[in-house]
Design an enzyme around this catalytic site. Sequence first.
Site, PDB file in Angstrom:
ATOM      1  N   ASP A   1      -7.601   7.339   2.822  1.00  0.00           N
ATOM      2  CA  ASP A   1      -7.267   7.843   1.488  1.00  0.00           C
ATOM      3  C   ASP A   1      -8.533   8.107   0.679  1.00  0.00           C
ATOM      4  OD1 ASP A   1      -4.565   7.438   2.136  1.00  0.00           O
ATOM      5  OD2 ASP A   1      -4.586   5.421   1.281  1.00  0.00           O
TER       6      ASP A   1
ATOM      7  N   HIS B   1       1.709   4.321  -2.963  1.00  0.00           N
ATOM      8  CA  HIS B   1       1.694   5.783  -2.866  1.00  0.00           C
ATOM      9  C   HIS B   1       3.008   6.373  -3.396  1.00  0.00           C
ATOM     10  CE1 HIS B   1      -2.000   6.242  -0.597  1.00  0.00           C
ATOM     11  NE2 HIS B   1      -1.561   5.505   0.420  1.00  0.00           N
TER      12      HIS B   1
ATOM     13  N   HIS C   1       0.837  -1.198   0.000  1.00  0.00           N
ATOM     14  CA  HIS C   1       0.000   0.000   0.000  1.00  0.00           C
ATOM     15  C   HIS C   1       0.877   1.255   0.000  1.00  0.00           C
ATOM     16  CE1 HIS C   1      -3.751   2.220   1.037  1.00  0.00           C
ATOM     17  NE2 HIS C   1      -2.875   3.044   1.580  1.00  0.00           N
ATOM     18  N   GLU C   2       1.803   1.332   0.948  1.00  0.00           N
ATOM     19  CA  GLU C   2       2.664   2.526   1.049  1.00  0.00           C
ATOM     20  C   GLU C   2       3.603   2.631  -0.152  1.00  0.00           C
ATOM     21  OE1 GLU C   2       1.861   4.825   3.030  1.00  0.00           O
ATOM     22  OE2 GLU C   2       0.487   3.579   4.195  1.00  0.00           O
TER      23      GLU C   2
END
Length: 177
Positions: free
Chosen positions: A97, A24, A20-21
Amino acid sequence: RLERKSRVLSPRERRITSFHEMGHALVALATPGADPVQKVSIIPHGLGALGFTLQRPSEERYIATRAELEAKMTVLLGGRAAELVEFGELSTGAADDLVKATELAREMVMRHGMDPTVGHVVYGEPPTILLGSRTLLAPESRMYSEETARDIEHAVRGIVQNALDRAVAILTLNQGA
């Protein structure tokens, strides 16, 4: 002195958070106009964050273009896109988000007139009531039709979906690179 209790994530949760990170960060790197990434962490922080990607603008801005706002939303949805690309399914990790991206899209449509279908009109500004020296905000009353409400929701949904589609395309195109 109170000690902060650190969350212990399962290996599966750590893997999802990592992708996930990373999503980004990679989407930010590949998106023109996105703020540069300063730091990425997959260590749980605070009450809700299982990780974070910190971006800082290279200069102060008081005005944002539609393209800059779309870039910001694309990066916001980069984590969700990474989950889709890597795991083929979604998790609850992108809840914050989604809130931010939806709020941004709603502001674009309702406050900044950035949708050609809905037009260059402001919808939903709360009326201000002056009482003596204090200013109170009255509850927001909708001053538009159901049809306009549907157009607004359709525009907001489209903007958010386009940002997610751009993020997925960026990650898919650069997968394995």
